[in-house]
Design an enzyme around this catalytic site. Structure first.
Site, short mmCIF file in Angstrom:
data_model
loop_
_atom_site.label_atom_id
_atom_site.label_comp_id
_atom_site.label_asym_id
_atom_site.label_seq_id
_atom_site.Cartn_x
_atom_site.Cartn_y
_atom_site.Cartn_z
N TYR A 148 48.41 40.02 38.23
CA TYR A 148 47.46 39.22 39.00
C TYR A 148 47.33 37.86 38.33
O TYR A 148 47.23 37.77 37.10
CB TYR A 148 46.10 39.92 39.05
CG TYR A 148 45.00 39.10 39.70
CD1 TYR A 148 44.75 39.21 41.06
CD2 TYR A 148 44.22 38.22 38.95
CE1 TYR A 148 43.75 38.46 41.67
CE2 TYR A 148 43.22 37.47 39.54
CZ TYR A 148 42.98 37.60 40.91
OH TYR A 148 42.00 36.86 41.49
N GLU B 131 45.00 32.22 44.49
CA GLU B 131 45.08 33.58 43.97
C GLU B 131 46.43 34.19 44.34
O GLU B 131 46.76 34.28 45.53
CB GLU B 131 43.96 34.42 44.56
CG GLU B 131 43.95 35.87 44.08
CD GLU B 131 42.91 36.70 44.80
OE1 GLU B 131 42.02 37.23 44.13
OE2 GLU B 131 42.99 36.80 46.04
#
Length: 407
Positions: free
Chosen positions: A131, A218
Protein backbone atom coordinates in the site's frame (compact mmCIF):
# COMPACT_ATOMS: atom_id res chain seq x y z
CA UNK A 1 -5.38 4.52 14.00
CA UNK A 2 -5.22 6.76 10.93
CA UNK A 3 -7.46 9.48 12.29
CA UNK A 4 -4.92 12.16 11.42
CA UNK A 5 -4.71 10.86 7.88
CA UNK A 6 -8.34 10.26 6.98
CA UNK A 7 -9.24 10.57 3.34
CA UNK A 8 -10.42 14.09 2.55
CA UNK A 9 -14.04 14.85 1.90
CA UNK A 10 -15.92 17.81 0.54
CA UNK A 11 -19.49 18.97 0.12
CA UNK A 12 -21.62 19.95 -2.78
CA UNK A 13 -20.56 17.26 -5.21
CA UNK A 14 -17.39 19.19 -6.03
CA UNK A 15 -14.91 16.52 -5.01
CA UNK A 16 -13.24 15.33 -8.19
CA UNK A 17 -13.19 11.59 -8.65
CA UNK A 18 -11.66 10.01 -11.72
CA UNK A 19 -11.85 6.62 -13.38
CA UNK A 20 -9.08 4.04 -13.35
CA UNK A 21 -8.31 4.56 -17.03
CA UNK A 22 -7.90 8.29 -16.35
CA UNK A 23 -5.55 7.55 -13.46
CA UNK A 24 -3.52 5.42 -15.86
CA UNK A 25 -3.26 8.40 -18.22
CA UNK A 26 -1.87 10.51 -15.37
CA UNK A 27 0.62 7.75 -14.50
CA UNK A 28 1.89 7.74 -18.05
CA UNK A 29 2.17 11.53 -18.07
CA UNK A 30 4.44 11.45 -15.01
CA UNK A 31 6.43 8.36 -16.04
CA UNK A 32 4.96 6.14 -13.33
CA UNK A 33 5.24 2.48 -14.24
CA UNK A 34 1.85 0.89 -14.89
CA UNK A 35 0.55 -1.86 -17.19
CA UNK A 36 -0.45 -0.68 -20.67
CA UNK A 37 -4.12 -0.22 -21.34
CA UNK A 38 -6.87 1.96 -22.82
CA UNK A 39 -10.63 2.52 -22.41
CA UNK A 40 -13.39 1.31 -24.72
CA UNK A 41 -17.05 2.25 -25.08
CA UNK A 42 -18.19 -0.61 -27.32
CA UNK A 43 -17.39 -4.31 -27.63
CA UNK A 44 -15.86 -3.68 -31.05
CA UNK A 45 -13.62 -0.97 -29.62
CA UNK A 46 -12.66 -3.26 -26.74
CA UNK A 47 -11.60 -5.96 -29.17
CA UNK A 48 -9.56 -3.45 -31.15
CA UNK A 49 -7.79 -2.16 -28.02
CA UNK A 50 -7.06 -5.71 -26.88
CA UNK A 51 -5.56 -6.58 -30.27
CA UNK A 52 -3.33 -3.48 -30.17
CA UNK A 53 -1.87 -4.50 -26.81
CA UNK A 54 -0.56 -7.72 -28.32
CA UNK A 55 -0.63 -9.59 -25.03
CA UNK A 56 -2.00 -13.05 -24.27
CA UNK A 57 -2.96 -12.04 -20.74
CA UNK A 58 -5.48 -9.22 -20.53
CA UNK A 59 -7.97 -7.87 -18.03
CA UNK A 60 -11.30 -6.16 -18.69
CA UNK A 61 -12.40 -3.77 -15.94
CA UNK A 62 -15.74 -2.01 -15.61
CA UNK A 63 -15.27 1.72 -15.08
CA UNK A 64 -17.50 3.13 -12.34
CA UNK A 65 -16.80 5.28 -9.30
CA UNK A 66 -17.14 2.49 -6.75
CA UNK A 67 -15.03 -0.15 -5.11
CA UNK A 68 -15.62 -3.89 -5.04
CA UNK A 69 -16.00 -4.18 -8.82
CA UNK A 70 -14.36 -7.59 -8.97
CA UNK A 71 -16.95 -9.09 -6.64
CA UNK A 72 -19.84 -7.12 -8.09
CA UNK A 73 -22.78 -8.57 -10.00
CA UNK A 74 -24.47 -7.06 -13.05
CA UNK A 75 -28.23 -6.78 -13.14
CA UNK A 76 -28.19 -8.99 -16.25
CA UNK A 77 -26.74 -11.79 -14.11
CA UNK A 78 -23.14 -11.52 -15.31
CA UNK A 79 -20.79 -11.81 -12.34
CA UNK A 80 -17.62 -9.80 -11.80
CA UNK A 81 -16.70 -6.33 -13.05
CA UNK A 82 -13.08 -7.42 -13.44
CA UNK A 83 -12.47 -10.31 -15.84
CA UNK A 84 -9.32 -12.01 -17.13
CA UNK A 85 -9.34 -12.83 -20.85
CA UNK A 86 -6.88 -14.51 -23.19
CA UNK A 87 -7.83 -13.16 -26.64
CA UNK A 88 -9.03 -9.96 -28.26
CA UNK A 89 -12.27 -11.64 -29.28
CA UNK A 90 -12.90 -12.71 -25.69
CA UNK A 91 -12.19 -9.16 -24.51
CA UNK A 92 -14.86 -7.87 -26.88
CA UNK A 93 -17.32 -10.51 -25.75
CA UNK A 94 -16.81 -9.77 -22.05
CA UNK A 95 -16.97 -6.01 -22.64
CA UNK A 96 -20.31 -6.51 -24.40
CA UNK A 97 -21.70 -8.15 -21.26
CA UNK A 98 -20.60 -5.18 -19.13
CA UNK A 99 -21.26 -2.08 -21.24
CA UNK A 100 -24.66 -0.50 -20.76
CA UNK A 101 -25.40 -2.76 -17.79
CA UNK A 102 -25.75 -1.86 -14.11
CA UNK A 103 -23.01 -3.16 -11.83
CA UNK A 104 -23.99 -3.64 -8.18
CA UNK A 105 -21.19 -3.65 -5.58
CA UNK A 106 -21.08 -3.14 -1.82
CA UNK A 107 -20.45 0.56 -2.48
CA UNK A 108 -23.08 1.31 -5.11
CA UNK A 109 -26.20 0.30 -3.22
CA UNK A 110 -28.84 -2.01 -4.72
CA UNK A 111 -29.46 0.28 -7.71
CA UNK A 112 -25.90 -0.18 -8.96
CA UNK A 113 -24.20 2.03 -11.55
CA UNK A 114 -24.32 1.92 -15.31
CA UNK A 115 -21.03 0.89 -16.95
CA UNK A 116 -20.36 3.22 -19.87
CA UNK A 117 -16.70 2.37 -20.37
CA UNK A 118 -14.37 -0.53 -19.72
CA UNK A 119 -10.61 -0.56 -19.34
CA UNK A 120 -8.67 -3.12 -21.37
CA UNK A 121 -5.23 -3.59 -19.87
CA UNK A 122 -2.33 -6.00 -19.70
CA UNK A 123 -2.70 -8.50 -16.88
CA UNK A 124 0.29 -9.05 -14.60
CA UNK A 125 1.32 -11.96 -12.41
CA UNK A 126 1.56 -10.45 -8.95
CA UNK A 127 4.23 -11.68 -6.59
CA UNK A 128 3.64 -9.14 -3.84
CA UNK A 129 1.38 -6.18 -3.01
CA UNK A 130 2.03 -3.07 -0.91
CA UNK A 131 0.00 0.00 0.00
CA UNK A 132 1.33 3.47 -0.86
CA UNK A 133 -0.32 6.86 -0.46
CA UNK A 134 0.62 10.51 -0.35
CA UNK A 135 -1.82 12.80 1.44
CA UNK A 136 -2.03 15.93 3.53
CA UNK A 137 -1.40 15.71 7.26
CA UNK A 138 -4.24 17.70 8.80
CA UNK A 139 -2.21 18.52 11.89
CA UNK A 140 0.85 20.02 10.18
CA UNK A 141 -0.72 21.01 6.87
CA UNK A 142 2.13 19.32 5.02
CA UNK A 143 2.37 16.19 2.83
CA UNK A 144 3.04 12.79 4.33
CA UNK A 145 3.66 9.38 2.82
CA UNK A 146 1.61 6.61 4.42
CA UNK A 147 2.57 3.13 3.32
CA UNK A 148 2.54 -0.49 4.40
CA UNK A 149 3.74 -3.93 3.33
CA UNK A 150 0.09 -5.01 3.71
CA UNK A 151 -1.28 -4.05 0.30
CA UNK A 152 -4.53 -5.08 -1.34
CA UNK A 153 -6.64 -4.60 1.79
CA UNK A 154 -8.28 -1.67 3.54
CA UNK A 155 -5.56 0.43 5.14
CA UNK A 156 -7.91 1.40 7.99
CA UNK A 157 -8.19 -2.27 8.93
CA UNK A 158 -4.40 -2.66 8.89
CA UNK A 159 -4.01 0.45 11.04
CA UNK A 160 -6.49 -0.86 13.57
CA UNK A 161 -5.25 -4.45 13.80
CA UNK A 162 -1.53 -4.01 13.00
CA UNK A 163 -0.53 -0.37 13.63
CA UNK A 164 3.14 -1.36 13.67
CA UNK A 165 2.88 -2.13 9.95
CA UNK A 166 1.98 1.45 9.04
CA UNK A 167 4.98 3.47 7.83
CA UNK A 168 4.77 7.28 7.87
CA UNK A 169 7.30 9.56 6.22
CA UNK A 170 6.74 13.34 6.57
CA UNK A 171 7.69 15.40 3.51
CA UNK A 172 9.13 18.91 3.64
CA UNK A 173 6.66 21.17 1.76
CA UNK A 174 9.45 23.10 0.00
CA UNK A 175 12.10 20.43 -0.52
CA UNK A 176 9.68 17.68 -1.50
CA UNK A 177 10.27 13.95 -1.27
CA UNK A 178 14.05 13.53 -1.24
CA UNK A 179 15.89 10.64 -2.93
CA UNK A 180 17.18 9.35 0.41
CA UNK A 181 13.60 9.23 1.71
CA UNK A 182 12.40 7.32 -1.34
CA UNK A 183 15.27 4.86 -0.93
CA UNK A 184 14.51 4.45 2.77
CA UNK A 185 10.86 3.72 2.00
CA UNK A 186 11.82 1.21 -0.68
CA UNK A 187 14.01 -0.63 1.82
CA UNK A 188 11.36 -0.64 4.54
CA UNK A 189 8.86 -1.98 2.01
CA UNK A 190 11.28 -4.81 1.22
CA UNK A 191 11.79 -4.08 -2.47
CA UNK A 192 15.31 -5.59 -2.18
CA UNK A 193 16.88 -5.71 -5.67
CA UNK A 194 14.17 -3.37 -7.06
CA UNK A 195 15.17 -0.40 -4.90
CA UNK A 196 15.97 1.86 -7.82
CA UNK A 197 12.71 1.19 -9.68
CA UNK A 198 10.64 1.63 -6.52
CA UNK A 199 12.43 4.85 -5.54
CA UNK A 200 11.86 6.32 -9.01
CA UNK A 201 8.18 5.47 -8.84
CA UNK A 202 7.86 7.12 -5.39
CA UNK A 203 9.59 10.30 -6.56
CA UNK A 204 7.40 10.55 -9.67
CA UNK A 205 4.25 9.94 -7.63
CA UNK A 206 5.20 12.86 -5.42
CA UNK A 207 5.78 15.04 -8.50
CA UNK A 208 2.30 14.14 -9.68
CA UNK A 209 0.84 14.86 -6.23
CA UNK A 210 2.33 18.37 -6.10
CA UNK A 211 1.97 19.28 -9.77
CA UNK A 212 -1.74 18.48 -9.86
CA UNK A 213 -2.60 19.99 -6.44
CA UNK A 214 -3.75 16.67 -5.04
CA UNK A 215 -5.09 16.15 -1.55
CA UNK A 216 -4.48 12.42 -1.86
CA UNK A 217 -2.96 9.89 -4.22
CA UNK A 218 -3.58 6.35 -3.00
CA UNK A 219 -2.05 3.36 -4.77
CA UNK A 220 -3.59 0.09 -3.66
CA UNK A 221 -2.10 -2.11 -4.73
CA UNK A 222 1.44 -1.18 -5.70
CA UNK A 223 2.81 -4.49 -6.91
CA UNK A 224 5.95 -6.41 -7.65
CA UNK A 225 5.34 -8.84 -10.50
CA UNK A 226 6.88 -12.27 -10.79
CA UNK A 227 9.16 -10.76 -13.44
CA UNK A 228 10.42 -8.27 -10.86
CA UNK A 229 8.60 -5.24 -12.28
CA UNK A 230 7.24 -2.55 -9.95
CA UNK A 231 3.80 -1.31 -11.08
CA UNK A 232 1.09 1.02 -9.81
CA UNK A 233 -2.04 -1.00 -10.61
CA UNK A 234 -4.92 1.11 -9.35
CA UNK A 235 -5.28 4.52 -7.73
CA UNK A 236 -7.67 6.85 -5.98
CA UNK A 237 -7.21 10.58 -6.44
CA UNK A 238 -8.58 13.54 -4.51
CA UNK A 239 -7.85 16.98 -5.93
CA UNK A 240 -7.99 20.32 -4.15
CA UNK A 241 -11.26 21.87 -5.32
CA UNK A 242 -9.85 25.36 -4.87
CA UNK A 243 -7.01 24.63 -7.30
CA UNK A 244 -8.99 22.98 -10.09
CA UNK A 245 -9.07 26.25 -12.04
CA UNK A 246 -5.38 25.63 -12.70
CA UNK A 247 -6.03 22.15 -14.11
CA UNK A 248 -8.58 22.24 -16.89
CA UNK A 249 -7.38 18.85 -18.08
CA UNK A 250 -8.44 17.37 -14.72
CA UNK A 251 -11.81 19.12 -14.77
CA UNK A 252 -12.42 17.53 -18.19
CA UNK A 253 -12.09 14.13 -16.49
CA UNK A 254 -15.33 14.78 -14.62
CA UNK A 255 -17.98 12.17 -15.36
CA UNK A 256 -21.35 13.64 -14.42
CA UNK A 257 -23.03 10.29 -15.12
CA UNK A 258 -21.38 9.04 -11.92
CA UNK A 259 -22.84 11.85 -9.81
CA UNK A 260 -26.25 12.50 -8.29
CA UNK A 261 -28.13 14.64 -10.87
CA UNK A 262 -29.18 16.97 -8.06
CA UNK A 263 -25.57 17.52 -7.09
CA UNK A 264 -24.69 18.22 -10.72
CA UNK A 265 -27.49 20.77 -10.95
CA UNK A 266 -26.46 22.38 -7.66
CA UNK A 267 -22.87 22.78 -8.83
CA UNK A 268 -24.11 24.85 -11.80
CA UNK A 269 -25.27 27.51 -9.33
CA UNK A 270 -22.36 27.18 -6.86
CA UNK A 271 -24.57 25.47 -4.31
CA UNK A 272 -23.15 22.82 -2.00
CA UNK A 273 -25.56 19.88 -2.04
CA UNK A 274 -25.40 16.26 -0.93
CA UNK A 275 -28.45 14.01 -1.06
CA UNK A 276 -29.34 11.86 1.96
CA UNK A 277 -32.03 9.29 2.75
CA UNK A 278 -34.42 11.29 4.97
CA UNK A 279 -37.58 13.28 4.26
CA UNK A 280 -36.80 16.73 5.72
CA UNK A 281 -34.97 19.00 3.29
CA UNK A 282 -32.54 21.59 4.68
CA UNK A 283 -31.46 24.93 3.26
CA UNK A 284 -28.73 26.54 5.36
CA UNK A 285 -25.91 29.05 4.97
CA UNK A 286 -22.62 27.67 6.22
CA UNK A 287 -21.31 24.11 6.43
CA UNK A 288 -21.06 24.12 10.22
CA UNK A 289 -24.60 25.42 10.63
CA UNK A 290 -25.81 22.82 8.13
CA UNK A 291 -24.27 20.02 10.18
CA UNK A 292 -25.82 21.42 13.37
CA UNK A 293 -29.19 21.71 11.64
CA UNK A 294 -29.10 18.08 10.52
CA UNK A 295 -28.13 17.03 14.05
CA UNK A 296 -31.00 18.87 15.67
CA UNK A 297 -33.47 17.45 13.14
CA UNK A 298 -32.28 13.98 14.18
CA UNK A 299 -32.54 14.98 17.85
CA UNK A 300 -36.14 16.07 17.25
CA UNK A 301 -36.96 12.68 15.76
CA UNK A 302 -36.66 13.48 12.05
CA UNK A 303 -34.36 12.45 9.22
CA UNK A 304 -32.56 15.02 7.03
CA UNK A 305 -32.99 14.54 3.28
CA UNK A 306 -29.95 16.52 2.26
CA UNK A 307 -27.09 18.83 3.04
CA UNK A 308 -27.54 22.13 1.18
CA UNK A 309 -25.30 25.09 1.94
CA UNK A 310 -26.15 28.22 -0.06
CA UNK A 311 -23.01 29.96 1.18
CA UNK A 312 -22.47 33.39 2.64
CA UNK A 313 -23.16 35.53 -0.43
CA UNK A 314 -26.07 33.87 -2.18
CA UNK A 315 -28.45 35.69 -4.50
CA UNK A 316 -32.22 35.40 -4.74
CA UNK A 317 -31.79 33.34 -7.91
CA UNK A 318 -29.56 30.85 -6.10
CA UNK A 319 -32.19 30.45 -3.39
CA UNK A 320 -34.86 29.81 -6.03
CA UNK A 321 -32.67 27.18 -7.72
CA UNK A 322 -31.97 25.63 -4.32
CA UNK A 323 -35.70 25.17 -3.70
CA UNK A 324 -36.13 23.59 -7.13
CA UNK A 325 -33.44 21.05 -6.27
CA UNK A 326 -34.96 20.33 -2.85
CA UNK A 327 -38.43 19.55 -4.15
CA UNK A 328 -37.03 17.41 -6.97
CA UNK A 329 -36.45 14.76 -4.30
CA UNK A 330 -39.71 12.74 -4.13
CA UNK A 331 -38.92 11.69 -0.54
CA UNK A 332 -39.06 15.27 0.79
CA UNK A 333 -42.13 15.87 2.98
CA UNK A 334 -41.11 19.22 4.51
CA UNK A 335 -38.41 21.89 4.22
CA UNK A 336 -36.47 23.67 6.95
CA UNK A 337 -34.65 26.91 6.14
CA UNK A 338 -32.14 27.91 8.80
CA UNK A 339 -30.27 31.15 8.12
CA UNK A 340 -27.87 33.04 10.34
CA UNK A 341 -27.34 36.37 8.64
CA UNK A 342 -23.80 37.67 8.76
CA UNK A 343 -22.53 38.44 5.30
CA UNK A 344 -25.81 36.98 4.06
CA UNK A 345 -28.67 39.37 4.91
CA UNK A 346 -31.88 37.87 6.22
CA UNK A 347 -34.03 40.14 4.05
CA UNK A 348 -32.30 38.86 0.89
CA UNK A 349 -32.90 35.27 1.96
CA UNK A 350 -36.50 36.08 2.88
CA UNK A 351 -37.17 37.62 -0.53
CA UNK A 352 -35.53 34.63 -2.19
CA UNK A 353 -37.76 32.29 -0.19
CA UNK A 354 -40.87 34.24 -1.17
CA UNK A 355 -39.93 34.25 -4.86
CA UNK A 356 -39.03 30.55 -4.70
CA UNK A 357 -42.35 29.58 -3.12
CA UNK A 358 -44.22 31.52 -5.80
CA UNK A 359 -42.05 30.15 -8.62
CA UNK A 360 -42.10 26.46 -7.76
CA UNK A 361 -45.57 26.28 -6.16
CA UNK A 362 -44.11 24.62 -3.10
CA UNK A 363 -45.88 21.28 -2.55
CA UNK A 364 -44.67 20.63 1.02
CA UNK A 365 -44.73 22.51 4.36
CA UNK A 366 -41.98 25.11 4.89
CA UNK A 367 -40.49 26.16 8.24
CA UNK A 368 -38.13 29.15 8.36
CA UNK A 369 -35.79 30.26 11.13
CA UNK A 370 -33.95 33.55 10.55
CA UNK A 371 -31.40 35.26 12.78
CA UNK A 372 -28.77 37.95 12.30
CA UNK A 373 -28.38 40.90 9.90
CA UNK A 374 -31.71 42.54 8.96
CA UNK A 375 -33.60 39.75 10.71
CA UNK A 376 -36.64 41.90 11.57
CA UNK A 377 -36.94 43.09 7.98
CA UNK A 378 -36.66 39.49 6.80
CA UNK A 379 -39.40 38.32 9.16
CA UNK A 380 -41.66 41.20 8.09
CA UNK A 381 -41.21 40.26 4.42
CA UNK A 382 -42.24 36.68 5.18
CA UNK A 383 -45.25 37.80 7.23
CA UNK A 384 -46.45 40.31 4.65
CA UNK A 385 -46.18 37.73 1.86
CA UNK A 386 -49.29 35.93 3.21
CA UNK A 387 -47.73 32.65 2.05
CA UNK A 388 -47.98 29.40 3.99
CA UNK A 389 -44.61 29.79 5.68
CA UNK A 390 -44.18 28.80 9.33
CA UNK A 391 -41.77 31.12 11.15
CA UNK A 392 -39.83 29.63 14.06
CA UNK A 393 -38.39 31.69 16.96
CA UNK A 394 -35.30 29.48 17.33
CA UNK A 395 -33.64 26.40 15.86
CA UNK A 396 -34.95 24.01 18.48
CA UNK A 397 -38.54 25.03 17.82
CA UNK A 398 -37.91 24.99 14.07
CA UNK A 399 -36.78 21.37 14.25
CA UNK A 400 -39.85 20.35 16.26
CA UNK A 401 -42.15 22.20 13.85
CA UNK A 402 -40.67 20.66 10.71
CA UNK A 403 -40.72 17.14 12.17
CA UNK A 404 -44.36 17.63 13.15
CA UNK A 405 -45.11 18.81 9.61
CA UNK A 406 -44.00 15.45 8.19
CA UNK A 407 -46.42 13.40 10.28
Amino acid sequence: MLQRFQRPTSVGGKQMNIHEYQAKQLFERFDIATPKGAPAETSQEAEKVAASLGSLDLVVKAQIHAGGRGKGVFTNGFKGGVQLVATAAEAGEVAGKMLGQRLVTHQTGPAGKVVRKVLIAESVNIAREVYFAILMDRTTGTPVVVTSTEGGVEIEKVAEEHPEKIIREPVHPLLGLQPYQALKLARRLEFQDRLRAASKLFINLYKLFISLDCLMVEINPLVVTKKGEVFALDAKFNFDDNALYRHKEIVEFRDIHEEDPREVEASKFNLNYIGLDGNIACLVNGAGLAMATMDIIKYAGGEPANFLDVGGGSTEQQVIEAFKILISDPNVKAILVNIFGGIMRCDVIAQGIIDAVKTVSLPVPLVVRLEGTNVELGKKLLQDSKLLIQAAPNLSEAAKMVVAATT
